[in-house]
Design a protein around this motif. Structure first.
Motif, short mmCIF file in Angstrom:
data_model
loop_
_atom_site.label_atom_id
_atom_site.label_comp_id
_atom_site.label_asym_id
_atom_site.label_seq_id
_atom_site.Cartn_x
_atom_site.Cartn_y
_atom_site.Cartn_z
N LYS A 106 38.85 35.39 32.89
CA LYS A 106 38.93 36.86 32.83
C LYS A 106 40.19 37.29 32.08
O LYS A 106 40.16 38.18 31.24
CB LYS A 106 38.92 37.45 34.24
CG LYS A 106 39.01 38.94 34.27
CD LYS A 106 39.07 39.44 35.70
CE LYS A 106 39.51 40.88 35.69
NZ LYS A 106 40.45 41.21 36.71
N GLU B 272 34.17 42.08 39.35
CA GLU B 272 35.04 42.51 38.25
C GLU B 272 34.54 41.97 36.92
O GLU B 272 34.56 42.69 35.91
CB GLU B 272 36.47 42.02 38.48
CG GLU B 272 37.22 42.74 39.55
CD GLU B 272 38.61 42.18 39.72
OE1 GLU B 272 39.56 42.84 39.27
OE2 GLU B 272 38.74 41.08 40.31
N LEU C 18 37.93 49.41 42.77
CA LEU C 18 36.77 48.98 41.99
C LEU C 18 35.55 49.84 42.30
O LEU C 18 34.77 50.17 41.41
CB LEU C 18 36.48 47.50 42.25
CG LEU C 18 37.50 46.53 41.68
CD1 LEU C 18 37.26 45.11 42.21
CD2 LEU C 18 37.47 46.53 40.15
#
Length: 140
Positions: free
Chosen positions: A26, A87, A133
């Motif tokens: 990521k 995510e 989130l």
């Protein structure tokens, strides 16, 4: 009892290593690679193929864990795994998958909070991050 505890600790360790790999990918903005990795390895962490996981409710997931010794550390680690997966899905604009993963993350953290009397500062930090989130996907 010691064997089960060692087994759970090994599983937690494996999931934590897997999370570290995903976070590294990521950070390098290799979302496609990370997505391929976690969808292909879903069976190892979740116990079923990724497409089956996406159809699963949290209660169904919990019942699949009945033969395992569940600890707060195990639930927290699973929560982190689902949060990182969410995510990554957000990074790829796969919002429905992200929401599913984030809901599982929240369910793991809440289950750990309710089932065990241990306080975890890291869990509180993760819950705060999870809340942000959820705001990002418009769920709050």
């Amino acid at each position: 009892m010691s064997f089960q505890r060692d087994y759970i600790l090994r599983i937690i360790e494996e999931i934590a290593k897997f999370i570290a790999i995903l976070l590294n990918l990521k950070q390098e903005k290799k979302f496609n690679v990370a997505y391929d990795v976690f969808t292909k390895k879903s069976n190892k962490v979740v116990g079923c193929a990724y497409d089956e996981f996406l159809k699963m409710t949290f209660d169904e997931f919990k019942s699949s864990l009945q033969n395992k010794t569940i600890t707060s550390d195990y639930l927290d680690t699973l929560g982190r795994y689902f949060m990182v997966s969410g995510e990554l899905c957000l990074g790829m604009e796969k919002d429905d998958e992200a929401i599913h993963n984030l809901n599982f993350a929240k369910a793991c953290f809440v289950e750990a909070e309710q089932k065990f009397s241990t306080y975890s500062f890291n869990r509180q930090v993760d819950l705060e991050k999870l809340q942000n989130l959820f705001i990002r996907v418009g769920m709050v």
